[in-house]
Design a protein around this motif. Structure first.
Motif, PDB file in Angstrom:
ATOM      1  N   GLY A 105       0.824  -1.195   0.000  1.00  0.00           N
ATOM      2  CA  GLY A 105       0.000   0.000   0.000  1.00  0.00           C
ATOM      3  C   GLY A 105       0.863   1.251   0.000  1.00  0.00           C
ATOM      4  O   GLY A 105       2.046   1.235  -0.374  1.00  0.00           O
ATOM      5  N   PHE A 106       0.274   2.364   0.434  1.00  0.00           N
ATOM      6  CA  PHE A 106       0.998   3.627   0.428  1.00  0.00           C
ATOM      7  C   PHE A 106       2.095   3.676   1.486  1.00  0.00           C
ATOM      8  O   PHE A 106       2.817   4.672   1.569  1.00  0.00           O
ATOM      9  N   GLU A 107       2.213   2.586   2.291  1.00  0.00           N
ATOM     10  CA  GLU A 107       3.333   2.559   3.228  1.00  0.00           C
ATOM     11  C   GLU A 107       4.667   2.423   2.511  1.00  0.00           C
ATOM     12  O   GLU A 107       5.728   2.558   3.135  1.00  0.00           O
ATOM     13  N   LEU A 129      -1.327   2.192  -5.249  1.00  0.00           N
ATOM     14  CA  LEU A 129      -2.738   2.386  -5.561  1.00  0.00           C
ATOM     15  C   LEU A 129      -3.433   1.046  -5.785  1.00  0.00           C
ATOM     16  O   LEU A 129      -4.559   0.821  -5.293  1.00  0.00           O
ATOM     17  N   GLU A 130      -2.773   0.136  -6.498  1.00  0.00           N
ATOM     18  CA  GLU A 130      -3.349  -1.197  -6.711  1.00  0.00           C
ATOM     19  C   GLU A 130      -3.491  -1.944  -5.382  1.00  0.00           C
ATOM     20  O   GLU A 130      -4.513  -2.602  -5.140  1.00  0.00           O
ATOM     21  N   GLY A 131      -2.488  -1.841  -4.522  1.00  0.00           N
ATOM     22  CA  GLY A 131      -2.553  -2.534  -3.235  1.00  0.00           C
ATOM     23  C   GLY A 131      -3.657  -1.997  -2.349  1.00  0.00           C
ATOM     24  O   GLY A 131      -4.395  -2.777  -1.716  1.00  0.00           O
ATOM     25  N   GLU A 132      -3.811  -0.680  -2.286  1.00  0.00           N
ATOM     26  CA  GLU A 132      -4.861  -0.096  -1.452  1.00  0.00           C
ATOM     27  C   GLU A 132      -6.246  -0.466  -1.967  1.00  0.00           C
ATOM     28  O   GLU A 132      -7.160  -0.761  -1.176  1.00  0.00           O
ATOM     29  N   LEU A 133      -6.429  -0.460  -3.282  1.00  0.00           N
ATOM     30  CA  LEU A 133      -7.729  -0.852  -3.844  1.00  0.00           C
ATOM     31  C   LEU A 133      -8.013  -2.331  -3.573  1.00  0.00           C
ATOM     32  O   LEU A 133      -9.157  -2.704  -3.280  1.00  0.00           O
ATOM     33  N   SER A 134      -6.982  -3.176  -3.659  1.00  0.00           N
ATOM     34  CA  SER A 134      -7.169  -4.608  -3.374  1.00  0.00           C
ATOM     35  C   SER A 134      -7.598  -4.812  -1.930  1.00  0.00           C
ATOM     36  O   SER A 134      -8.507  -5.598  -1.634  1.00  0.00           O
ATOM     37  N   ARG A 135      -6.981  -4.097  -0.990  1.00  0.00           N
ATOM     38  CA  ARG A 135      -7.361  -4.222   0.423  1.00  0.00           C
ATOM     39  C   ARG A 135      -8.784  -3.735   0.653  1.00  0.00           C
ATOM     40  O   ARG A 135      -9.545  -4.347   1.414  1.00  0.00           O
ATOM     41  N   THR A 136      -9.136  -2.625   0.017  1.00  0.00           N
ATOM     42  CA  THR A 136     -10.483  -2.076   0.203  1.00  0.00           C
ATOM     43  C   THR A 136     -11.541  -3.035  -0.318  1.00  0.00           C
ATOM     44  O   THR A 136     -12.565  -3.275   0.340  1.00  0.00           O
ATOM     45  N   ILE A 137     -11.305  -3.616  -1.491  1.00  0.00           N
ATOM     46  CA  ILE A 137     -12.280  -4.556  -2.056  1.00  0.00           C
ATOM     47  C   ILE A 137     -12.345  -5.821  -1.201  1.00  0.00           C
ATOM     48  O   ILE A 137     -13.423  -6.391  -1.004  1.00  0.00           O
ATOM     49  N   SER A 138     -11.206  -6.257  -0.671  1.00  0.00           N
ATOM     50  CA  SER A 138     -11.190  -7.467   0.165  1.00  0.00           C
ATOM     51  C   SER A 138     -11.925  -7.267   1.478  1.00  0.00           C
ATOM     52  O   SER A 138     -12.300  -8.247   2.128  1.00  0.00           O
ATOM     53  N   SER A 139     -12.135  -6.022   1.885  1.00  0.00           N
ATOM     54  CA  SER A 139     -12.872  -5.775   3.125  1.00  0.00           C
ATOM     55  C   SER A 139     -14.374  -5.981   2.970  1.00  0.00           C
ATOM     56  O   SER A 139     -15.098  -5.999   3.961  1.00  0.00           O
ATOM     57  N   ILE A 140     -14.862  -6.137   1.731  1.00  0.00           N
ATOM     58  CA  ILE A 140     -16.276  -6.439   1.514  1.00  0.00           C
ATOM     59  C   ILE A 140     -16.563  -7.843   2.030  1.00  0.00           C
ATOM     60  O   ILE A 140     -15.761  -8.767   1.848  1.00  0.00           O
ATOM     61  N   VAL A 148      -6.057  -6.123  -8.128  1.00  0.00           N
ATOM     62  CA  VAL A 148      -6.398  -5.027  -9.027  1.00  0.00           C
ATOM     63  C   VAL A 148      -5.192  -4.718  -9.907  1.00  0.00           C
ATOM     64  O   VAL A 148      -4.061  -4.620  -9.405  1.00  0.00           O
ATOM     65  N   HIS A 149      -5.439  -4.571 -11.207  1.00  0.00           N
ATOM     66  CA  HIS A 149      -4.416  -4.160 -12.170  1.00  0.00           C
ATOM     67  C   HIS A 149      -4.899  -2.882 -12.837  1.00  0.00           C
ATOM     68  O   HIS A 149      -6.025  -2.829 -13.354  1.00  0.00           O
ATOM     69  N   LEU A 150      -4.056  -1.862 -12.837  1.00  0.00           N
ATOM     70  CA  LEU A 150      -4.404  -0.568 -13.414  1.00  0.00           C
ATOM     71  C   LEU A 150      -3.492  -0.256 -14.585  1.00  0.00           C
ATOM     72  O   LEU A 150      -2.295  -0.593 -14.574  1.00  0.00           O
ATOM     73  N   VAL A 151      -4.060   0.407 -15.570  1.00  0.00           N
ATOM     74  CA  VAL A 151      -3.300   0.919 -16.710  1.00  0.00           C
ATOM     75  C   VAL A 151      -3.526   2.426 -16.745  1.00  0.00           C
ATOM     76  O   VAL A 151      -4.632   2.894 -17.048  1.00  0.00           O
ATOM     77  N   LEU A 152      -2.483   3.167 -16.383  1.00  0.00           N
ATOM     78  CA  LEU A 152      -2.564   4.627 -16.356  1.00  0.00           C
ATOM     79  C   LEU A 152      -1.727   5.168 -17.508  1.00  0.00           C
ATOM     80  O   LEU A 152      -0.482   5.136 -17.454  1.00  0.00           O
ATOM     81  N   PRO A 153      -2.366   5.660 -18.567  1.00  0.00           N
ATOM     82  CA  PRO A 153      -1.592   6.145 -19.722  1.00  0.00           C
ATOM     83  C   PRO A 153      -0.886   7.466 -19.409  1.00  0.00           C
ATOM     84  O   PRO A 153      -1.216   8.173 -18.448  1.00  0.00           O
ATOM     85  N   VAL A 188     -17.300  -1.573  -9.124  1.00  0.00           N
ATOM     86  CA  VAL A 188     -16.931  -0.836 -10.341  1.00  0.00           C
ATOM     87  C   VAL A 188     -16.845   0.663 -10.054  1.00  0.00           C
ATOM     88  O   VAL A 188     -15.865   1.338 -10.405  1.00  0.00           O
ATOM     89  N   HIS A 189     -17.846   1.201  -9.385  1.00  0.00           N
ATOM     90  CA  HIS A 189     -17.851   2.640  -9.106  1.00  0.00           C
ATOM     91  C   HIS A 189     -16.803   3.010  -8.058  1.00  0.00           C
ATOM     92  O   HIS A 189     -16.263   4.122  -8.085  1.00  0.00           O
ATOM     93  N   LEU A 190     -16.510   2.098  -7.141  1.00  0.00           N
ATOM     94  CA  LEU A 190     -15.464   2.350  -6.151  1.00  0.00           C
ATOM     95  C   LEU A 190     -14.119   2.534  -6.838  1.00  0.00           C
ATOM     96  O   LEU A 190     -13.381   3.497  -6.563  1.00  0.00           O
ATOM     97  N   VAL A 191     -13.790   1.634  -7.747  1.00  0.00           N
ATOM     98  CA  VAL A 191     -12.496   1.698  -8.423  1.00  0.00           C
ATOM     99  C   VAL A 191     -12.446   2.901  -9.366  1.00  0.00           C
ATOM    100  O   VAL A 191     -11.450   3.632  -9.427  1.00  0.00           O
ATOM    101  N   SER A 192     -13.525   3.124 -10.115  1.00  0.00           N
ATOM    102  CA  SER A 192     -13.524   4.236 -11.072  1.00  0.00           C
ATOM    103  C   SER A 192     -13.441   5.588 -10.365  1.00  0.00           C
ATOM    104  O   SER A 192     -12.878   6.548 -10.906  1.00  0.00           O
ATOM    105  N   SER A 193     -13.988   5.682  -9.165  1.00  0.00           N
ATOM    106  CA  SER A 193     -13.936   6.951  -8.428  1.00  0.00           C
ATOM    107  C   SER A 193     -12.583   7.177  -7.779  1.00  0.00           C
ATOM    108  O   SER A 193     -12.236   8.319  -7.449  1.00  0.00           O
ATOM    109  N   ALA A 194     -11.811   6.117  -7.569  1.00  0.00           N
ATOM    110  CA  ALA A 194     -10.519   6.240  -6.892  1.00  0.00           C
ATOM    111  C   ALA A 194      -9.366   6.498  -7.842  1.00  0.00           C
ATOM    112  O   ALA A 194      -8.279   6.864  -7.392  1.00  0.00           O
TER     113      ALA A 194
END
Length: 544
Positions: A105-107, A129-140, A148-153, A188-194
């Motif tokens: 994560g951001f640590e 960013l991928e690690g934090e999103l993975s932890r957040t989704i896993s808390s569901i 989570v895999h991100l592609v940031l152009p 979907v909206h959680l990831v797109s908003s982050a």
């Protein structure tokens, strides 16, 4: 007690070397076994602290357990600790932020490194960013783990060269859990908003079995509406089936009724507009009056060219004039009109298909001293009453084409019997394990008492009895009593001085020592072979 210990020491001295080795070995083995069993009985039961851990989380947790000096067992990615410390350790580790849920994560930015390039910073930011999103989704609650895999152009100053961000998510849900469309949409909206520049249309979700849960093709308005409609349909059917079960279980028994409802809903949007006119309800809206005056006449003159030439204003008498007046009154009336607009709600029930299965009735019969249960089919009257109750509960409408079926079938209770047997066997096994643990300890303690301590006590008692039997008939001499009695201090000192003087003045010859040794051997022989000695003396007396 000191006399007993002294006698036991004397007995041990009289044993042979092999007997001493055997005696000491038995005592050591028994005591070692008892100590081992006590330690085994006091060994704590281990329970699972965390399971399905990533390598990073497992290493961090193990290091913390070592720092806290807590015993643990590692089996794959499962960490076990003593059962009585599980809850406490979970709370303490949660306060330390463990487990982190895998990934970084951001640590990663907590420790800044000198010489880090811009490219490395971007890569670390992407990882964080991928690690934090993975932890957040896993808390569901339904999600076991997520990746989570991100592609940031790259950003471009030209709008036509800009590319949208994209995300791919892999979900691992718990066994038997089916993610609802609302949960998937929330992810979907959680990831797109982050993520900056990421739209819900560019998020793809799959599960660990390769099934597509969300993709750009599934993000259209019509598709979303269809999934929402399907969810509403399933919810209505589920609630109606639950209502039937709740209604019938107090009558037929818990677990003895099954209900299935298929609700056909109409999601068509309908609007109806009605205009109603009331001819008897005329209302004067406006009134208009017009008056128009008209004058008509003929003028006379000299016939010829002159009177018809322009600019000739000469008139002659002889013409006629006619005047008229026209008056118009216009009144506008408004007829009373009522406009009714009706909007029919979507999701109206078009048809219901309901099926209910009821288990046989249970009748108690007495067989000897025991009361047993016997299944009996339900009567048609009972089924008819159940049918009427269900029809009233869900609102069966025959004009709408609803169908209702109620059947009486005997339920298979094999699984129930097997589960009860399994639970009893588990309880029995647990009880036997506890009984064996403490039974072995008790058995070894009894073996130590009856086969080691008791024979030793018997032998010591027998030796004491033998020594008492060899005392003189008159009992113990006065000298011996005086030796055992606490002497006066002056007498003791005087005796020691006399003994020293005797030893210095008198030394016994070798013959006296030989006689003393022979006398000791004869006493020992007489003590050990009393019967033989009595027989010899008796024969000597008879010869005389």
């Amino acid at each position: 007690m000191p006399n007993i210990l002294t006698q036991m020491r004397d007995i041990f001295k009289n044993l042979s070397t092999s007997q001493r080795i055997f005696f000491v070995s038995v005592i050591l083995i028994v005591f070692a076994g008892l100590i081992g069993l006590i330690m085994w009985a006091n060994t704590p039961q281990y329970a699972v602290l965390f399971s399905n851990l990533s390598d990073e989380d497992a290493s961090l947790i193990i290091q913390k357990l070592k720092d806290m000096k807590v015993k643990y067992r590692l089996s794959g990615n499962v960490i076990k600790v003593p059962e009585n410390k599980v809850n406490e350790l979970r709370i303490n580790l949660a306060a330390m932020g463990l487990p982190k849920g895998g990934g970084v994560g951001f640590e990663v930015f907590d420790k800044s490194k000198l010489g880090m390039t811009e490219f490395m910073e971007k890569i670390n930011y992407l990882r964080a960013l991928e690690g934090e999103l993975s932890r957040t989704i896993s808390s569901i609650r339904e999600v076991k783990s997520a990746k989570v895999h991100l592609v940031l152009p790259k950003k471009s100053v030209f709008l036509e060269e800009r590319e949208p961000a994209k995300a791919s998510i892999v979900l691992n849900v718990y066994p038997g859990v089916v993610l609802s469309s609302s949960t998937i949409g929330a992810i979907v909206h959680l990831v797109s908003s982050a993520v900056e520049g990421l739209t819900p249309e560019n998020v793809t979700i799959v599960d660990v079995y390769g099934r597509l849960l969300a993709s750009p093709e599934f993000s259209g308005k019509d598709v979303k509406l269809s999934s929402k409609q399907l969810e509403i349909k399933e919810k209505v059917s589920r609630e109606m089936a639950k209502k039937i079960v709740t209604l019938l279980e107090p009558i037929v028994g818990i677990g003895k009724v099954r209900a299935s409802v298929v609700a056909d809903l109409d999601f068509t949007k309908k609007e109806k507009v009605d205009e109603i006119y009331d001819p008897n309800g005329q209302v004067e809206r406006s009134e208009k009056s017009e008056t128009q005056k008209i004058t008509e006449g003929t003028q006379g003159g000299t016939p010829g060219v002159g009177s018809n030439v322009a600019g000739n204003t000469t008139q002659t008498s002889g013409g006629t004039t006619k005047k008229s007046e026209i008056k118009k009154d216009l009144i506008n009336y408004e007829i009373n009109k009522t406009v009714l607009k009706t909007v029919f709600p979507s999701g109206e029930i078009k048809k219901l298909s309901v099926s209910v299965i009821v288990d046989d009735a249970v009748k108690l019969e007495k067989k000897g001293k025991e009361i047993v249960e016997k299944k009996v089919p339900r009567t048609p009257e009972e089924l008819d009453k159940i049918r009427k109750l269900v029809a009233a509960a869900v609102g069966i409408n025959k004009d709408r084409g609803d169908t209702l079926e109620v059947a009486n079938l005997s339920f298979d209770e094999t699984y129930k019997i097997e589960s009860e047997k399994y639970m009893k066997s588990q309880e029995k096994r647990k009880f036997l394990a506890i009984g064996m643990k403490y039974g072995i300890i008790l058995l070894l303690a009894l073996i130590l008492i009856f086969f080691v301590l008791k024979p030793m006590v018997k032998k010591v008692t027998a030796e004491i009895g033998k020594q008492k039997s060899h005392l003189p008939p008159g009992g113990i001499s006065v000298g011996e009593i005086e030796e055992k009695a606490p002497p006066q201090l002056d007498a003791v000192e005087e005796r020691k001085q006399l003994e020293k003087e005797i030893e210095s003045q008198y030394r016994p010859p070798k013959e006296a020592k030989k006689i003393e040794i022979i006398r000791e051997k004869l006493q020992k022989f007489a003590t050990e072979n009393t019967d033989d000695l009595v027989a010899i003396i008796r024969s000597m007396l008879l010869e005389e």
